[in-house]
Design a protein around this motif. Structure first.
Motif, PDB file in Angstrom:
ATOM      1  N   ALA A  68      29.992  47.469  56.944  1.00  0.00           N
ATOM      2  CA  ALA A  68      28.615  46.962  57.049  1.00  0.00           C
ATOM      3  C   ALA A  68      28.067  47.068  58.464  1.00  0.00           C
ATOM      4  CB  ALA A  68      28.464  45.544  56.521  1.00  0.00           C
ATOM      5  N   ASN A  69      28.886  47.421  59.425  1.00  0.00           N
ATOM      6  CA  ASN A  69      28.410  47.521  60.803  1.00  0.00           C
ATOM      7  C   ASN A  69      27.407  48.659  60.986  1.00  0.00           C
ATOM      8  OD1 ASN A  69      29.738  45.467  62.522  1.00  0.00           O
ATOM      9  ND2 ASN A  69      31.580  46.378  61.651  1.00  0.00           N
ATOM     10  N   GLY A  70      27.736  49.833  60.539  1.00  0.00           N
ATOM     11  CA  GLY A  70      26.853  50.977  60.730  1.00  0.00           C
ATOM     12  C   GLY A  70      25.507  50.798  60.051  1.00  0.00           C
ATOM     13  N   VAL A  71      25.514  50.290  58.821  1.00  0.00           N
ATOM     14  CA  VAL A  71      24.242  50.113  58.118  1.00  0.00           C
ATOM     15  C   VAL A  71      23.399  49.023  58.774  1.00  0.00           C
ATOM     16  CG1 VAL A  71      25.033  51.095  55.928  1.00  0.00           C
ATOM     17  CG2 VAL A  71      25.240  48.627  56.305  1.00  0.00           C
ATOM     18  N   ALA A  72      24.051  47.976  59.265  1.00  0.00           N
ATOM     19  CA  ALA A  72      23.308  46.904  59.947  1.00  0.00           C
ATOM     20  C   ALA A  72      22.697  47.417  61.243  1.00  0.00           C
ATOM     21  CB  ALA A  72      24.218  45.711  60.217  1.00  0.00           C
ATOM     22  N   MET A  73      23.484  48.156  62.026  1.00  0.00           N
ATOM     23  CA  MET A  73      22.963  48.700  63.281  1.00  0.00           C
ATOM     24  C   MET A  73      21.775  49.617  63.036  1.00  0.00           C
ATOM     25  SD  MET A  73      26.412  49.667  65.328  1.00  0.00           S
ATOM     26  CE  MET A  73      27.726  48.494  65.536  1.00  0.00           C
ATOM     27  N   THR A  74      21.892  50.460  62.031  1.00  0.00           N
ATOM     28  CA  THR A  74      20.822  51.405  61.724  1.00  0.00           C
ATOM     29  C   THR A  74      19.570  50.678  61.237  1.00  0.00           C
ATOM     30  OG1 THR A  74      22.466  53.082  61.151  1.00  0.00           O
ATOM     31  CG2 THR A  74      20.216  53.464  60.387  1.00  0.00           C
ATOM     32  N   ALA A  75      19.728  49.779  60.307  1.00  0.00           N
ATOM     33  CA  ALA A  75      18.569  49.053  59.765  1.00  0.00           C
ATOM     34  C   ALA A  75      17.854  48.269  60.850  1.00  0.00           C
ATOM     35  CB  ALA A  75      19.016  48.121  58.645  1.00  0.00           C
ATOM     36  N   ASN A  76      18.611  47.653  61.737  1.00  0.00           N
ATOM     37  CA  ASN A  76      18.007  46.816  62.773  1.00  0.00           C
ATOM     38  C   ASN A  76      17.262  47.616  63.843  1.00  0.00           C
ATOM     39  OD1 ASN A  76      18.423  44.105  61.964  1.00  0.00           O
ATOM     40  ND2 ASN A  76      20.599  44.348  62.400  1.00  0.00           N
ATOM     41  N   LYS A  77      17.331  48.930  63.794  1.00  0.00           N
ATOM     42  CA  LYS A  77      16.520  49.748  64.699  1.00  0.00           C
ATOM     43  C   LYS A  77      15.048  49.723  64.291  1.00  0.00           C
ATOM     44  CE  LYS A  77      19.952  51.171  67.184  1.00  0.00           C
ATOM     45  NZ  LYS A  77      20.327  50.260  68.250  1.00  0.00           N
ATOM     46  N   HIS A  78      14.781  49.378  63.046  1.00  0.00           N
ATOM     47  CA  HIS A  78      13.408  49.322  62.541  1.00  0.00           C
ATOM     48  C   HIS A  78      12.758  47.991  62.925  1.00  0.00           C
ATOM     49  CE1 HIS A  78      13.496  52.850  59.787  1.00  0.00           C
ATOM     50  NE2 HIS A  78      14.796  52.638  59.867  1.00  0.00           N
ATOM     51  N   GLN A  79      11.530  48.049  63.443  1.00  0.00           N
ATOM     52  CA  GLN A  79      10.795  46.823  63.749  1.00  0.00           C
ATOM     53  C   GLN A  79      10.623  46.010  62.465  1.00  0.00           C
ATOM     54  OE1 GLN A  79       9.556  45.258  66.469  1.00  0.00           O
ATOM     55  NE2 GLN A  79      10.524  46.776  67.774  1.00  0.00           N
ATOM     56  N   ASN A  80      10.727  44.708  62.611  1.00  0.00           N
ATOM     57  CA  ASN A  80      10.538  43.753  61.510  1.00  0.00           C
ATOM     58  C   ASN A  80      11.672  43.752  60.487  1.00  0.00           C
ATOM     59  OD1 ASN A  80       8.068  42.763  62.577  1.00  0.00           O
ATOM     60  ND2 ASN A  80       7.084  44.607  61.809  1.00  0.00           N
ATOM     61  N   ILE A  81      12.763  44.437  60.791  1.00  0.00           N
ATOM     62  CA  ILE A  81      13.954  44.327  59.947  1.00  0.00           C
ATOM     63  C   ILE A  81      14.904  43.352  60.619  1.00  0.00           C
ATOM     64  CG2 ILE A  81      16.041  45.515  59.124  1.00  0.00           C
ATOM     65  CD1 ILE A  81      13.576  46.153  57.461  1.00  0.00           C
ATOM     66  N   ARG A  82      15.418  42.442  59.817  1.00  0.00           N
ATOM     67  CA  ARG A  82      16.443  41.499  60.259  1.00  0.00           C
ATOM     68  C   ARG A  82      17.598  41.638  59.267  1.00  0.00           C
ATOM     69  NH1 ARG A  82      11.692  39.617  60.380  1.00  0.00           N
ATOM     70  NH2 ARG A  82      11.930  38.478  58.422  1.00  0.00           N
ATOM     71  N   ALA A  83      18.505  42.550  59.598  1.00  0.00           N
ATOM     72  CA  ALA A  83      19.639  42.849  58.725  1.00  0.00           C
ATOM     73  C   ALA A  83      20.866  42.091  59.215  1.00  0.00           C
ATOM     74  CB  ALA A  83      19.912  44.346  58.709  1.00  0.00           C
ATOM     75  N   GLY A  84      21.483  41.356  58.311  1.00  0.00           N
ATOM     76  CA  GLY A  84      22.675  40.597  58.659  1.00  0.00           C
ATOM     77  C   GLY A  84      23.879  41.042  57.855  1.00  0.00           C
ATOM     78  N   ILE A  85      25.034  41.047  58.517  1.00  0.00           N
ATOM     79  CA  ILE A  85      26.285  41.366  57.823  1.00  0.00           C
ATOM     80  C   ILE A  85      26.737  40.119  57.083  1.00  0.00           C
ATOM     81  CG2 ILE A  85      28.684  42.099  58.072  1.00  0.00           C
ATOM     82  CD1 ILE A  85      27.832  43.613  60.591  1.00  0.00           C
ATOM     83  N   CYS A  86      26.977  40.281  55.794  1.00  0.00           N
ATOM     84  CA  CYS A  86      27.331  39.157  54.919  1.00  0.00           C
ATOM     85  C   CYS A  86      28.727  39.363  54.359  1.00  0.00           C
ATOM     86  CB  CYS A  86      26.312  39.065  53.787  1.00  0.00           C
ATOM     87  SG  CYS A  86      24.606  38.849  54.350  1.00  0.00           S
ATOM     88  N   TRP A  87      29.622  38.432  54.655  1.00  0.00           N
ATOM     89  CA  TRP A  87      30.989  38.562  54.135  1.00  0.00           C
ATOM     90  C   TRP A  87      31.465  37.314  53.401  1.00  0.00           C
ATOM     91  CZ3 TRP A  87      29.779  38.121  59.239  1.00  0.00           C
ATOM     92  CH2 TRP A  87      30.326  37.055  59.943  1.00  0.00           C
ATOM     93  N   THR A  88      30.695  36.240  53.422  1.00  0.00           N
ATOM     94  CA  THR A  88      30.957  35.063  52.590  1.00  0.00           C
ATOM     95  C   THR A  88      29.614  34.540  52.094  1.00  0.00           C
ATOM     96  OG1 THR A  88      30.723  33.389  54.337  1.00  0.00           O
ATOM     97  CG2 THR A  88      32.933  34.381  54.040  1.00  0.00           C
ATOM     98  N   LYS A  89      29.637  33.715  51.057  1.00  0.00           N
ATOM     99  CA  LYS A  89      28.389  33.125  50.563  1.00  0.00           C
ATOM    100  C   LYS A  89      27.737  32.249  51.625  1.00  0.00           C
ATOM    101  CE  LYS A  89      28.056  31.198  46.583  1.00  0.00           C
ATOM    102  NZ  LYS A  89      28.310  30.411  45.359  1.00  0.00           N
TER     103      LYS A  89
END
Length: 142
Positions: A68-89
């Motif tokens: 989930a690191n690569g996808v989070a880093m990539t998504a967060n390059k976009h303005q107004n995206i707040r992507a978080g890595i989720c591994w527990t509820k």
């Protein structure tokens, strides 16, 4: 509700399970991920999901890859995206409650499929608390 989902080769099986789960709940899903298990470049599948969220054509985005690191880093390059890595509820709920995350990133190699589906439900059901957190979220963009 409408969700945009993307994945690389490590997240294909999870993507199929998540899509099936969401569609059974009457949620529309736009699939930008690979449907195969052959190696692909995750940014190719992340950018369309992020753009769906930024352009308000969907309510939320879901990304699945190995860590989930690569996808989070990539998504967060976009303005107004707040992507978080989720591994527990619990972490998943906090990304919504405290950070107003609009994209969740699931590490398929470090979570069970059943756990990932439970995290998706937690993400979609949890509301942003606002209040003291809003000031912090407002400071995220450059």
């Amino acid at each position: 509700m409408k969700i945009s989902i993307g994945n690389d080769h490590a997240g294909t099986d999870y993507k199929f399970a998540i899509v099936k789960h969401l569609e059974a709940k009457g949620i529309t899903v736009i699939n930008h991920g690979t449907d195969a298990n052959e190696s692909v470049d995750y940014p190719d599948f992340v950018h369309p999901v992020a753009l769906d969220v930024v352009n308000n054509t969907v309510d939320f985005g879901i990304l699945v890859c190995g860590s989930a690191n690569g996808v989070a880093m990539t998504a967060n390059k976009h303005q107004n995206i707040r992507a978080g890595i989720c591994w527990t509820k619990e972490i998943t709920a906090l990304t919504r409650q405290h950070n107003n995350a609009n994209v969740m990133c699931i590490p398929a190699r470090y979570t069970a499929e059943k756990q990932a589906i439970a995290m998706v439900d937690a993400f979609l059901e949890t509301k942003f608390e606002g209040g003291r957190h809003q000031n912090r979220v407002d400071k995220i963009p450059c």
